[in-house]
Design a protein around this motif. Structure first.
Motif, PDB file in Angstrom:
ATOM      1  N   GLY A 120       3.990   3.026  -6.223  1.00 18.18           N
ATOM      2  CA  GLY A 120       5.063   3.971  -5.924  1.00 18.18           C
ATOM      3  C   GLY A 120       5.291   4.155  -4.437  1.00 18.18           C
ATOM      4  O   GLY A 120       6.441   4.257  -3.978  1.00 18.18           O
ATOM      5  N   LEU A 121       4.179   4.189  -3.667  1.00 18.95           N
ATOM      6  CA  LEU A 121       4.305   4.348  -2.218  1.00 18.95           C
ATOM      7  C   LEU A 121       4.843   3.076  -1.571  1.00 18.95           C
ATOM      8  O   LEU A 121       5.664   3.133  -0.657  1.00 18.95           O
ATOM      9  CB  LEU A 121       2.945   4.722  -1.611  1.00 18.95           C
ATOM     10  N   VAL A 122       4.370   1.932  -2.054  1.00 22.29           N
ATOM     11  CA  VAL A 122       4.815   0.652  -1.498  1.00 22.29           C
ATOM     12  C   VAL A 122       6.296   0.427  -1.766  1.00 22.29           C
ATOM     13  O   VAL A 122       7.015  -0.117  -0.917  1.00 22.29           O
ATOM     14  CB  VAL A 122       3.972  -0.502  -2.092  1.00 22.29           C
ATOM     15  N   PHE A 123       6.781   0.856  -2.919  1.00 25.73           N
ATOM     16  CA  PHE A 123       8.185   0.637  -3.273  1.00 25.73           C
ATOM     17  C   PHE A 123       9.115   1.163  -2.187  1.00 25.73           C
ATOM     18  O   PHE A 123      10.063   0.474  -1.776  1.00 25.73           O
ATOM     19  CB  PHE A 123       8.489   1.302  -4.612  1.00 25.73           C
ATOM     20  N   TRP A 333     -10.216   6.296  -0.111  1.00 29.24           N
ATOM     21  CA  TRP A 333      -9.379   6.263   1.085  1.00 29.24           C
ATOM     22  C   TRP A 333      -8.688   4.917   1.281  1.00 29.24           C
ATOM     23  O   TRP A 333      -7.869   4.761   2.185  1.00 29.24           O
ATOM     24  CB  TRP A 333     -10.232   6.563   2.335  1.00 29.24           C
ATOM     25  N   LEU A 334      -9.005   3.951   0.432  1.00 26.22           N
ATOM     26  CA  LEU A 334      -8.502   2.595   0.644  1.00 26.22           C
ATOM     27  C   LEU A 334      -6.984   2.533   0.576  1.00 26.22           C
ATOM     28  O   LEU A 334      -6.328   1.984   1.478  1.00 26.22           O
ATOM     29  CB  LEU A 334      -9.120   1.645  -0.389  1.00 26.22           C
ATOM     30  N   VAL A 335      -6.381   3.063  -0.498  1.00 28.54           N
ATOM     31  CA  VAL A 335      -4.924   2.999  -0.646  1.00 28.54           C
ATOM     32  C   VAL A 335      -4.208   3.775   0.464  1.00 28.54           C
ATOM     33  O   VAL A 335      -3.272   3.238   1.081  1.00 28.54           O
ATOM     34  CB  VAL A 335      -4.505   3.499  -2.040  1.00 28.54           C
ATOM     35  N   LEU A 338      -4.434   1.678   3.695  1.00 32.08           N
ATOM     36  CA  LEU A 338      -3.610   0.478   3.655  1.00 32.08           C
ATOM     37  C   LEU A 338      -2.123   0.823   3.741  1.00 32.08           C
ATOM     38  O   LEU A 338      -1.343   0.111   4.388  1.00 32.08           O
ATOM     39  CB  LEU A 338      -3.894  -0.308   2.377  1.00 32.08           C
ATOM     40  N   VAL A 339      -1.706   1.906   3.092  1.00 33.63           N
ATOM     41  CA  VAL A 339      -0.310   2.337   3.191  1.00 33.63           C
ATOM     42  C   VAL A 339       0.011   2.755   4.622  1.00 33.63           C
ATOM     43  O   VAL A 339       1.094   2.445   5.148  1.00 33.63           O
ATOM     44  CB  VAL A 339      -0.025   3.487   2.209  1.00 33.63           C
ATOM     45  N   ALA A 340      -0.925   3.448   5.279  1.00 29.70           N
ATOM     46  CA  ALA A 340      -0.714   3.851   6.672  1.00 29.70           C
ATOM     47  C   ALA A 340      -0.573   2.627   7.582  1.00 29.70           C
ATOM     48  O   ALA A 340       0.274   2.606   8.486  1.00 29.70           O
ATOM     49  CB  ALA A 340      -1.876   4.727   7.151  1.00 29.70           C
ATOM     50  N   VAL A 341      -1.384   1.606   7.327  1.00 27.48           N
ATOM     51  CA  VAL A 341      -1.275   0.369   8.103  1.00 27.48           C
ATOM     52  C   VAL A 341       0.090  -0.280   7.875  1.00 27.48           C
ATOM     53  O   VAL A 341       0.734  -0.765   8.812  1.00 27.48           O
ATOM     54  CB  VAL A 341      -2.415  -0.602   7.720  1.00 27.48           C
ATOM     55  N   LEU A 346       5.469  -1.762   9.674  1.00 29.91           N
ATOM     56  CA  LEU A 346       6.898  -1.818   9.364  1.00 29.91           C
ATOM     57  C   LEU A 346       7.723  -0.819  10.174  1.00 29.91           C
ATOM     58  O   LEU A 346       8.944  -0.768  10.000  1.00 29.91           O
ATOM     59  CB  LEU A 346       7.115  -1.544   7.868  1.00 29.91           C
ATOM     60  N   LEU A 347       7.078  -0.040  11.033  1.00 24.94           N
ATOM     61  CA  LEU A 347       7.808   0.993  11.767  1.00 24.94           C
ATOM     62  C   LEU A 347       8.976   0.434  12.585  1.00 24.94           C
ATOM     63  O   LEU A 347      10.082   1.002  12.539  1.00 24.94           O
ATOM     64  CB  LEU A 347       6.852   1.770  12.672  1.00 24.94           C
TER      65      LEU A 347
END
Length: 484
Positions: A120-123, A333-335, A338-341, A346-347
């Motif tokens: 959902g976050l990656v989408f 904390w992994l997800v 990784l989403v923060a990275v 992509l910023l």
């Protein structure tokens, strides 16, 4: 401390899909006005939505019937909330949030909470999704409909006896609405068929799915048949080339990797069985159709990004499961890490997609310069005539200017750009002017002018007028000519 604990307790009680919904809404609302810019595709939505329902219906008989349902929807929203960039784009933001919620729920059911949350976050971070997240066109709404129909299909597959009638009625309705928004979205039907085959669905499910799908497709069939009369509208789409296949190939590779990492939790339905067909089948279907007639634009199968997000989420879920035995605390904390990275990586692209430069042109910026440079008695020309959208979206900025090439307005003619006079009349009208403002494309995006009308405009201006002002802004160009 007690207040902090209460907040944590409330957050834990929230459904998991609420996090990607808020996340996607935040991404969508961030820079929503795009520095108050509107490009040509959105300008079509804007100017058509401001017409009366009768005028829209009249236009659909001539052009753009494939978007008719969307135009009528936006007409209602403009009537209720007024025209503006927020009204234009907010439906897409809300629709993408719904699509993100569907990804989360599907992923959670089939591969666990972390897979659902990660997907959902990656989408919302996918570049194609970020582009259409703030686009005043129907593709985000189609993604939401595709997400809902896929969630309904998964729900049925996880239940016995082929699902309830209400589920299939809702499924058929979702297929119908998606098809009315753009009939190429019906490529989701063979994708769902592949999911049923992969999951070895019982005969009862196949029968009910076929019935619901047939009803939905039948409702769209008149639109498909009528839109073929207007097929010239897509004549500008280029034929397939090898470099156009790179994007789908990369997506396929990522999807296959996610499918390999997927491990079904229960039953025969897995994320791979749902996500991989959803990603691959529409892409391949559109490529196949493009061999018959060039149609390949990634926005037509934007909804396939739901499949990519599901598969990436499954890979994240698998990573959490792999880390958990040795590092149980770190696994939680992994997800997020990784989403923060991904957000950091992509910023630059995210910022770029929220700038006016991310689109081909900006019709509103040109109108501002028209207001500043026009003088009483001036005339205005558009080359090509489709650049008249600037005046249609911002009529107040063109007040007092005479559109000397226009013979019949867009509303009266039932077209997007109106009907212009023949070249001889345009020439006569131009020679009677002292000053003419020309709206055209900026050099970087301009194509050679075609057609007798545009060539006549260029020839008369070159021979009898001189340029006294030349302003290029965001893909459009405004030239002011005075009589020699």
């Amino acid at each position: 401390m007690a207040a902090c604990s209460a907040v944590v307790a409330v957050v834990r009680r929230l459904p998991i899909w609420s996090v990607p919904v808020v996340w996607t809404l935040a991404l969508g609302l961030w820079g929503l006005s795009r520095e108050y810019s509107v490009w040509r595709d959105e300008a079509a939505t804007w100017q058509v939505a401001r017409r009366s329902a009768a005028d829209i219906w009249h236009m659909l008989g001539q052009v753009d019937v494939v978007h008719g349902f969307y135009y009528l929807l936006m007409h209602g929203l403009f009537a209720c909330f007024g025209p503006g960039t927020t009204t234009l784009r907010l439906p897409s933001v809300l629709a993408m949030a719904v699509a993100a919620a569907c990804v989360t729920v599907i992923g959670s059911r089939l591969a666990g909470a972390w897979a659902g949350l990660g997907g959902g976050l990656v989408f919302g971070l996918l570049p194609a999704v970020q582009f259409h997240l703030q686009e005043g066109r129907p593709y985000a709404l189609i993604a939401a409909g595709a997400g809902i129909s896929t969630l309904l299909l998964v729900t049925v597959l996880q239940r016995e006896r082929g699902g309830r009638g209400a589920h299939w009625a809702a499924y058929g309705g979702a297929i119908l609405v998606c098809g009315l928004l753009n009939w190429l979205s019906l490529l989701i039907v063979p994708a769902h068929a592949a999911t049923l085959a992969w999951a070895r669905a019982p005969r009862a499910v196949w029968v009910r799915w076929a019935t619901a799908s047939a009803v939905g497709v039948a409702g769209v069939l008149p639109l498909i048949l009528f839109s073929r009369r207007q097929s010239g509208q897509v004549s500008w789409i280029p034929p397939l080339t090898w470099h156009m296949l790179i994007g789908p190939a990369v997506l396929l590779a990522i999807g296959c990797l996610g499918a390999l990492l997927d491990r079904p939790r229960t039953g025969r339905v897995s994320v791979a069985a749902v996500g991989l067909p959803l990603l691959v089948v529409p892409q391949l279907g559109l490529l196949g159709l493009s061999l018959i007639r060039p149609l390949f634009l990634d926005r037509y199968v934007l909804f396939s990004m739901l499949g990519l997000a599901l598969l990436v989420g499954a890979a994240l879920g698998a990573a959490v499961r792999a880390v958990r035995p040795g590092f149980p605390r770190a696994s939680s904390w992994l997800v997020p890490v990784l989403v923060a990275v991904a957000v950091a990586a992509l910023l630059p692209q995210s910022l770029a997609k929220r700038s006016p430069a991310s689109r081909v042109d900006d019709v509103l910026a040109t109108a501002v310069h028209v207001r500043r440079l026009k003088q009483p008695g001036d005339a205005v020309l558009f080359a090509p005539s489709a650049r008249r959208d600037t005046a249609l979206v911002s009529p107040d900025d063109f007040a007092g200017l005479r559109d000397i090439a226009l013979a019949q307005s867009p509303v009266a003619s039932g077209t997007l750009k109106g009907v212009e006079a023949d070249p001889a009349r345009i020439r006569t009208a131009m020679l009677a002017q002292r000053r003419i403002l020309l709206i055209t494309d900026a050099p970087g995006v301009a194509r050679p002018l075609s057609g007798g009308r545009d060539r006549t405009k260029a020839a008369v201006l070159r021979e009898y007028f001189t340029v006294v002002a030349d302003e290029a802004v965001r893909g459009r160009r405004l030239l002011v000519y005075e009589r020699l």
